[in-house]
Design an enzyme around this catalytic site. Structure first.
Site, PDB file in Angstrom:
ATOM      1  N   GLU A 169       0.800  -1.224   0.000  1.00 48.26           N
ATOM      2  CA  GLU A 169       0.000   0.000   0.000  1.00 48.26           C
ATOM      3  C   GLU A 169       0.840   1.286   0.000  1.00 48.26           C
ATOM      4  O   GLU A 169       0.770   2.083   0.945  1.00 48.26           O
ATOM      5  CB  GLU A 169      -0.954   0.003   1.193  1.00 48.26           C
ATOM      6  CG  GLU A 169      -1.925  -1.144   1.168  1.00 48.26           C
ATOM      7  CD  GLU A 169      -3.035  -1.040   2.216  1.00 48.26           C
ATOM      8  OE1 GLU A 169      -2.997  -0.106   3.036  1.00 48.26           O
ATOM      9  OE2 GLU A 169      -3.942  -1.885   2.190  1.00 48.26           O
ATOM     10  N   GLU A 352      -5.316  -8.492   0.624  1.00 51.08           N
ATOM     11  CA  GLU A 352      -5.934  -8.171   1.919  1.00 51.08           C
ATOM     12  C   GLU A 352      -7.420  -7.937   1.713  1.00 51.08           C
ATOM     13  O   GLU A 352      -7.813  -7.205   0.798  1.00 51.08           O
ATOM     14  CB  GLU A 352      -5.354  -6.894   2.553  1.00 51.08           C
ATOM     15  CG  GLU A 352      -3.994  -7.055   3.163  1.00 51.08           C
ATOM     16  CD  GLU A 352      -3.486  -5.788   3.842  1.00 51.08           C
ATOM     17  OE1 GLU A 352      -4.303  -4.960   4.316  1.00 51.08           O
ATOM     18  OE2 GLU A 352      -2.250  -5.634   3.894  1.00 51.08           O
TER      19      GLU A 352
HETATM   20  C1  FCB Z   1      -4.293  -2.114   5.546  1.00 49.62           C
HETATM   21  C2  FCB Z   1      -2.901  -2.446   6.015  1.00 49.62           C
HETATM   22  C3  FCB Z   1      -2.861  -3.532   7.057  1.00 49.62           C
HETATM   23  C4  FCB Z   1      -3.989  -3.398   8.056  1.00 49.62           C
HETATM   24  C5  FCB Z   1      -5.314  -3.267   7.334  1.00 49.62           C
HETATM   25  C6  FCB Z   1      -6.514  -3.177   8.259  1.00 49.62           C
HETATM   26  O1  FCB Z   1      -4.337  -0.825   5.049  1.00 49.62           O
HETATM   27  O2  FCB Z   1      -2.100  -2.850   4.938  1.00 49.62           O
HETATM   28  O3  FCB Z   1      -1.605  -3.494   7.682  1.00 49.62           O
HETATM   29  O4  FCB Z   1      -3.746  -2.328   8.882  1.00 49.62           O
HETATM   30  O5  FCB Z   1      -5.291  -2.133   6.520  1.00 49.62           O
END
Ligand code: FCB
Length: 443
Positions: A169, A352
């Site tokens: 990210e 994620e």
């Molecule tokens: C993302 C991050 C991860 C975690 C999630 C909830 O932005 O990459 O580390 O904090 O959010």
């Protein structure tokens, strides 16, 4: 909680869970680890909601065998973790600290011993503090340092890591860390944070070559995406939506896929040198997609420093983070990436996806989290719909295996399939863990 049976996913689809180093490892002084910007930030008064730090977190550094057993019990074929740069190079430069690398070697071997593919992220925001002191990602030299670090890691683990992820990210690290100051390193540069985008991308491109020189495993980057939902239908609203989309969704993806930087928000091209865009566009094998929710956008008020205004999205259930639950947003995002980038787009893995709820053990010690099951069920169906629409999606990782230290929110947000009692470090699989194992991974 019961749900209708999950649709089938393609053979070989990669099921996994994700974590990151500073959020779970603890042991911040062990084996020569140097300080990172997150140590500094968390120890600065007033930065973290509950005043906590990642000093101990989930103590995963000492409990990784127990955590790998939880992964094996879940049945997943992959585990996405991150490597803490300051464990490998305590000051961000020079020879590798072999004790730091030893830890990741033990972890990787433990995973492989349980039939779980190691998926390693090289940078999940924990920059060595010494590099920050020299300007951090505002300094072009950090990109070269990152490639050197990638080389050191690949020299040790290149034969065993099954998928490399360079950056996690970079948009969030730029915007929350350098634009708005709510994440480490706490800079508030607004649009002047653009060099942080470019230098991260340059570091990514240089690291891709370093990894390819040492490892035949595929290479990816994990971007965070948030599809725009317009909260108005004037031309000004549409222009605001396009500006936000360029900033959040295209700034890091257009140049990665060979299109150069989007022009809309007027990023300062001053730091971009000849040849950089070619380095950045080095082919990747997989695009990692992190998705949590769409963003509501309308035209900004006159005189606003930003070309858009972010507005809450009404009418959706909300997580404990107050994020709206919008599974369709994931389908729209995946289909939209394909429509925008066409043949340039490599296969996607959702690196994620997950949600925070206030999970508490009941009198018998069980943790029931039906909201998380519903959340995952909806998002997995959205992925399946995208596959049906012809998008090449080859994996899905839940954020997260464990409840963990959620950055500026400290320990107040629980994202795990496994509950962690931070006082005792007791791990308790939630009902979502059993559901994910039985309904998704081994239906
Ligand atoms: C993302 C991050 C991860 C975690 C999630 C909830 O932005 O990459 O580390 O904090 O959010």
């Amino acid at each position: 909680m019961t749900t209708a049976s999950m649709p089938d996913f393609p053979t070989g689809f990669r099921w996994g869970v994700s974590t990151s180093a500073y959020q779970i490892e603890g042991a911040v002084d062990a084996d020569g680890r140097g300080p990172s910007i997150w140590d500094t930030f968390a120890h600065s008064p007033g930065r973290i909601a509950d005043g906590s730090t990642g000093d101990v977190a989930c103590d995963h550094y000492h409990r990784y065998r127990e955590d790998v057993a939880l992964l094996a019990g879940l049945g997943v074929s992959a585990y996405r973790f991150s490597i803490a740069w300051p464990r490998v190079q305590p000051t961000g430069a020079g020879a590798a600290d072999s004790a730091g690398l030893d830890f990741y070697e033990r972890l990787v071997d433990e995973l492989l011993g349980h039939g779980v593919d190691p998926v390693a992220t090289l940078f999940h925001w924990d920059l060595p503090q010494a590099l920050e002191d020299a300007g951090g990602w505002l300094n072009r030299d950090t990109a070269a340092r990152f490639a050197e670090y990638a080389d050191l890691v690949a020299a040790r683990l290149g034969d065993r890591v099954k998928l490399w992820i360079t950056l996690n990210e970079p948009f969030v690290h730029m915007s929350l860390g350098h634009g708005m100051g709510v994440h480490a390193p706490g800079r508030m540069l607004l649009f002047d944070a653009f060099p942080v985008a470019h230098h991260q991308l340059l570091g990514h491109g240089l690291a891709v070559s370093a990894l390819r020189a040492r490892s035949s495993s595929p290479v990816a980057i994990a971007n965070n995406y948030s599809p725009v939902r317009l909260a108005g239908d004037t031309d000004a609203d549409r222009a605001a939506g396009a500006a936000y989309d360029a900033l959040h969704n295209r700034l890091f993806t257009d140049p990665l896929l060979g299109l150069g930087y989007p022009e809309e928000p007027g990023f300062d091209p001053g730091v971009v040198r000849d040849g950089d865009l070619d380095v950045i566009a080095a082919p990747i094998d997989v695009l990692g997609v992190n998705y949590y929710n769409p963003t509501g956008i309308r035209a900004a008020e006159e005189g606003s420093p930003l070309p858009f205004e972010i507005v809450p999205l009404d009418g959706y259930p909300r997580t404990a983070f107050d994020w709206p639950v919008v599974p369709d947003g994931l389908r729209d995002l995946l289909v939209g990436l394909r429509d925008t980038y066409g043949d340039r787009l490599p296969p996607i893995q959702v690196t994620e996806s997950g949600c925070a709820y206030d999970d508490v053990p009941d009198a018998d010690g069980r943790v029931d989290d039906p909201e998380r099951i519903a959340y995952l069920d909806g998002h997995l169906r959205a992925v399946r719909e995208a596959i049906d629409a012809g998008v090449d999606v080859t994996g899905y990782f839940v954020w997260s295996l464990l409840d963990n230290w959620e950055w500026a929110e400290g320990f107040t947000k629980r994202f795990g399939l496994v509950h962690v009692d931070y006082a005792t470090q007791t791990r308790t699989p939630k009902s979502s863990y059993a559901w994910f194992r039985d309904a998704v991974v081994r239906p």
